[in-house]
Design a protein around this motif. Structure first.
Motif, PDB file in Angstrom:
ATOM      1  N   LEU A 305       0.863  -1.178   0.000  1.00 57.49           N
ATOM      2  CA  LEU A 305       0.000   0.000   0.000  1.00 57.49           C
ATOM      3  C   LEU A 305       0.905   1.234   0.000  1.00 57.49           C
ATOM      4  N   LEU A 306       0.965   1.918  -1.118  1.00 57.37           N
ATOM      5  CA  LEU A 306       1.784   3.127  -1.220  1.00 57.37           C
ATOM      6  C   LEU A 306       0.898   4.348  -1.026  1.00 57.37           C
ATOM      7  N   LEU A 307       1.102   5.053   0.085  1.00 61.57           N
ATOM      8  CA  LEU A 307       0.320   6.258   0.368  1.00 61.57           C
ATOM      9  C   LEU A 307       1.010   7.473  -0.233  1.00 61.57           C
ATOM     10  N   VAL A 308       0.217   8.318  -0.892  1.00 58.56           N
ATOM     11  CA  VAL A 308       0.733   9.586  -1.414  1.00 58.56           C
ATOM     12  C   VAL A 308      -0.241  10.697  -1.030  1.00 58.56           C
ATOM     13  N   ASP A 309       0.291  11.873  -0.871  1.00 54.93           N
ATOM     14  CA  ASP A 309      -0.521  13.058  -0.585  1.00 54.93           C
ATOM     15  C   ASP A 309      -0.825  13.742  -1.914  1.00 54.93           C
ATOM     16  N   PRO A 310      -2.089  13.766  -2.352  1.00 55.88           N
ATOM     17  CA  PRO A 310      -2.421  14.326  -3.666  1.00 55.88           C
ATOM     18  C   PRO A 310      -2.132  15.815  -3.785  1.00 55.88           C
ATOM     19  N   THR A 311      -1.896  16.505  -2.645  1.00 56.38           N
ATOM     20  CA  THR A 311      -1.608  17.935  -2.708  1.00 56.38           C
ATOM     21  C   THR A 311      -0.129  18.200  -2.969  1.00 56.38           C
ATOM     22  N   GLU A 312       0.700  17.136  -2.951  1.00 57.88           N
ATOM     23  CA  GLU A 312       2.116  17.317  -3.255  1.00 57.88           C
ATOM     24  C   GLU A 312       2.296  17.566  -4.747  1.00 57.88           C
ATOM     25  N   SER A 313       3.485  17.951  -5.141  1.00 57.35           N
ATOM     26  CA  SER A 313       3.756  18.249  -6.548  1.00 57.35           C
ATOM     27  C   SER A 313       3.674  16.983  -7.385  1.00 57.35           C
ATOM     28  N   GLU A 314       3.346  17.166  -8.656  1.00 59.52           N
ATOM     29  CA  GLU A 314       3.257  16.039  -9.577  1.00 59.52           C
ATOM     30  C   GLU A 314       4.576  15.283  -9.644  1.00 59.52           C
ATOM     31  N   GLU A 315       5.687  16.035  -9.632  1.00 65.47           N
ATOM     32  CA  GLU A 315       7.009  15.427  -9.706  1.00 65.47           C
ATOM     33  C   GLU A 315       7.283  14.537  -8.484  1.00 65.47           C
ATOM     34  N   SER A 316       6.898  15.031  -7.300  1.00 65.29           N
ATOM     35  CA  SER A 316       7.127  14.280  -6.073  1.00 65.29           C
ATOM     36  C   SER A 316       6.312  12.983  -6.055  1.00 65.29           C
ATOM     37  N   ILE A 317       5.052  13.070  -6.501  1.00 63.20           N
ATOM     38  CA  ILE A 317       4.187  11.886  -6.521  1.00 63.20           C
ATOM     39  C   ILE A 317       4.714  10.856  -7.509  1.00 63.20           C
ATOM     40  N   GLU A 318       5.082  11.316  -8.705  1.00 60.03           N
ATOM     41  CA  GLU A 318       5.613  10.402  -9.728  1.00 60.03           C
ATOM     42  C   GLU A 318       6.889   9.732  -9.238  1.00 60.03           C
ATOM     43  N   ALA A 358      -2.638   6.157 -16.729  1.00 60.43           N
ATOM     44  CA  ALA A 358      -2.089   6.228 -18.080  1.00 60.43           C
ATOM     45  C   ALA A 358      -0.636   5.752 -18.112  1.00 60.43           C
ATOM     46  N   LYS A 359       0.108   6.067 -17.056  1.00 59.82           N
ATOM     47  CA  LYS A 359       1.527   5.706 -17.028  1.00 59.82           C
ATOM     48  C   LYS A 359       1.750   4.245 -16.671  1.00 59.82           C
ATOM     49  N   TYR A 360       0.968   3.720 -15.700  1.00 64.34           N
ATOM     50  CA  TYR A 360       1.208   2.360 -15.202  1.00 64.34           C
ATOM     51  C   TYR A 360       0.146   1.363 -15.650  1.00 64.34           C
ATOM     52  N   ASP A 361      -0.892   1.836 -16.327  1.00 64.68           N
ATOM     53  CA  ASP A 361      -1.922   0.976 -16.894  1.00 64.68           C
ATOM     54  C   ASP A 361      -2.514   0.074 -15.801  1.00 64.68           C
ATOM     55  N   ASP A 362      -2.584  -1.244 -16.071  1.00 64.61           N
ATOM     56  CA  ASP A 362      -3.207  -2.164 -15.113  1.00 64.61           C
ATOM     57  C   ASP A 362      -2.213  -2.737 -14.112  1.00 64.61           C
ATOM     58  N   ARG A 363      -1.015  -2.208 -14.097  1.00 64.55           N
ATOM     59  CA  ARG A 363       0.004  -2.767 -13.194  1.00 64.55           C
ATOM     60  C   ARG A 363      -0.136  -2.245 -11.769  1.00 64.55           C
ATOM     61  N   ILE A 364      -0.999  -1.268 -11.557  1.00 61.61           N
ATOM     62  CA  ILE A 364      -1.268  -0.771 -10.214  1.00 61.61           C
ATOM     63  C   ILE A 364      -2.771  -0.562 -10.044  1.00 61.61           C
ATOM     64  N   ASP A 365      -3.208  -0.511  -8.800  1.00 67.66           N
ATOM     65  CA  ASP A 365      -4.586  -0.128  -8.480  1.00 67.66           C
ATOM     66  C   ASP A 365      -4.525   1.186  -7.715  1.00 67.66           C
ATOM     67  N   ILE A 366      -5.571   1.993  -7.861  1.00 65.83           N
ATOM     68  CA  ILE A 366      -5.592   3.315  -7.226  1.00 65.83           C
ATOM     69  C   ILE A 366      -6.886   3.473  -6.448  1.00 65.83           C
TER      70      ILE A 366
END
Length: 467
Positions: A305-318, A358-366
């Motif tokens: 389970l990878l947690l990310v903060d959606p308010t962070e920058s796009e670069e940081s999340i990627e 779009a970047k990871y297709d079906d290799r991850i769930d969100i």
């Protein structure tokens, strides 16, 4: 000789309860019980039919011990295959001790760990893998582990192994028959058919062996690593999932410096949640060690389970997603959890979800949640159950859960691969038969068709006394 003796033990867990069961098994089980049991009507247990229950008093030379119910089972129609008696008394520890002491003075011997199940195996009530399933059934803590143990105890795994063993026995018998006619240059075992058979069995054994990681996870809890940058809400999510304050939650980055684990059951499946240190570049030695352990736990987890903060920058999340994604293998599952949606708008969440898809297709769930507000946690639970892959497991699914079985399968596969190499190089039938015989030996060890006192002693010593 213990095999011809009558053994006794308390079959219920240690401690005080409403009812306790004392079990006797052996040729003198009913006679020993008769020495102590007194029915209001004066009847003798030896004269009673099998599979019947009788009320009376249990007495020794000092007087009455307790009012009891005595169940009678006659060989071979009992758990052990021997004459057996089960005495149900009140659960006082003192009463249990007096009942056992009375049976010992009457001629019984105190049972060793697992001796009842060992006698059942020796008397042909079930094979060795089924006997081991009894221990798994007793220790099962969730629906999935219970289902696997029940399937193995019914003989699902044993049938698979015996079928493979019989096929190999047929061929090796034909090969060894050729040795008796070596001067006549005859071939009873078709080498092309043997090659096809060995290749098929190797493939089947490989599939069985690969289920061990899943089987082990089912028994001990499917490992789920909760990872992400500092302050994205990992500990908050762990606390929300467990519904308790297991981990310290703080605004200070790097609060979690070590791995925190706990187990939680979802829809009958146990998950072992692992809260890890936040991933970031740091000069703090202790925090660095915690981050290194995080990477190790990612490698060991079945689900991340990878947690990310959606308010962070796009670069940081990627960067966060890429950093974790490259560390997981094809048989692991990555679920990206967009946390803190209570502080983000759909206009922010939806485009982020689309970019990651779009970047990871079906290799991850969100999934988008708020761990703090406990919003949408049921979707996390649904994904965990789905990725565990146990809901699709049928009642007849064969999954290896025992390390001994796994090692035997690996050894069988290696022996068969040597036999396949021998076919390619055209080795003589006696050497070819030796490799196949070795594979048959390892398969026989699983079911107990081939066993030693050392193997049996090691297996049954792990059982509780009374079972």
């Amino acid at each position: 000789m213990r095999d011809s003796s009558t053994i006794v033990a308390v079959a219920t867990p240690a401690g005080q309860g409403a009812i306790a069961v004392i079990r006797l098994s052996g040729p003198d089980a009913i006679a020993i019980a008769d020495k102590l049991f007194h029915s209001p009507s004066g009847k003798k247990l030896a004269d009673q039919k099998a599979n019947t229950i009788h009320f009376g008093k249990l007495e020794n030379e000092e007087g009455e011990i307790d009012e009891v119910l005595v169940s009678i089972f006659r060989a071979p129609h009992s758990f052990t295959g021997e004459d057996s008696v089960e005495i149900s008394c009140h659960g006082s520890v003192y009463i249990q001790q007096r009942v056992v002491e009375a049976t010992l003075r009457a001629g019984a011997m105190l049972a060793q760990p697992g001796e009842f199940t060992q006698r059942a195996f020796l008397n042909g009530k079930f094979d060795l893998s089924q006997a081991e399933a009894v221990a798994d059934l007793i220790s099962s803590t969730n629906r999935a582990s219970h289902r696997l143990a029940m399937n193995q105890m019914r003989g699902g795994f044993s049938k698979e192994i015996e079928h493979l063993r019989e096929q190999l026995l047929t061929f090796t018998s034909l090969i060894e028959l050729e040795l008796d006619f070596s001067e006549e240059d005859v071939e009873f075992a078709d080498r092309s058919n043997l090659r096809t058979l060995i290749t098929t069995i190797i493939s089947h054994i490989d599939k069985l062996a690969k289920t061990f990681s899943l089987g082990n996870a089912v028994k001990n809890g499917i490992p789920v690593a909760i990872v992400g940058n500092p302050n994205v809400g990992k500990s908050t999510l762990l606390n929300a999932m467990l519904n308790e304050d297991k981990a310290i939650v703080s605004e200070i980055a790097g609060t979690t410096r070590d791995v925190i684990e706990d187990t939680f059951t979802i829809k009958g499946i146990s998950f072992r949640f692992i809260d890890t240190a936040g991933i970031r570049h740091t000069q703090d030695t202790i925090e660095s060690l915690g981050i290194e352990r995080t990477y190790k736990k990612i490698a060991q987890a079945s689900i991340v389970l990878l947690l990310v903060d959606p308010t962070e920058s796009e670069e940081s999340i990627e960067h966060s997603v890429t950093n974790v994604f490259k560390r997981i293998s094809d048989d692991q599952h990555l679920i990206v959890v967009l946390n803190k949606i209570d502080g983000a708008t759909p206009a922010l969440i939806d485009p982020l979800r689309a970019r990651l898809k779009a970047k990871y297709d079906d290799r991850i769930d969100i999934v988008a949640i708020s761990a703090k507000q406990r919003t949408n946690l049921e979707e996390v639970n649904r994904l965990l159950v789905e990725k565990a892959g146990l809901e699709q497991m049928s009642e007849s699914s064969v999954i290896v859960t025992n390390m001994r079985h796994y090692e035997a399968l690996v050894n069988t596969q290696e022996a068969l691969e040597r036999a396949l190499e021998g076919l390619d190089s055209g080795i003589s039938g006696d050497f070819l038969s030796q490799d196949i015989r070795e594979a048959i030996f390892y398969l026989g060890q699983i079911t107990g068709t081939i066993s030693t006192d050392d193997i049996l002693g090691t297996i049954f010593s792990k059982f509780c006394i009374g079972k």
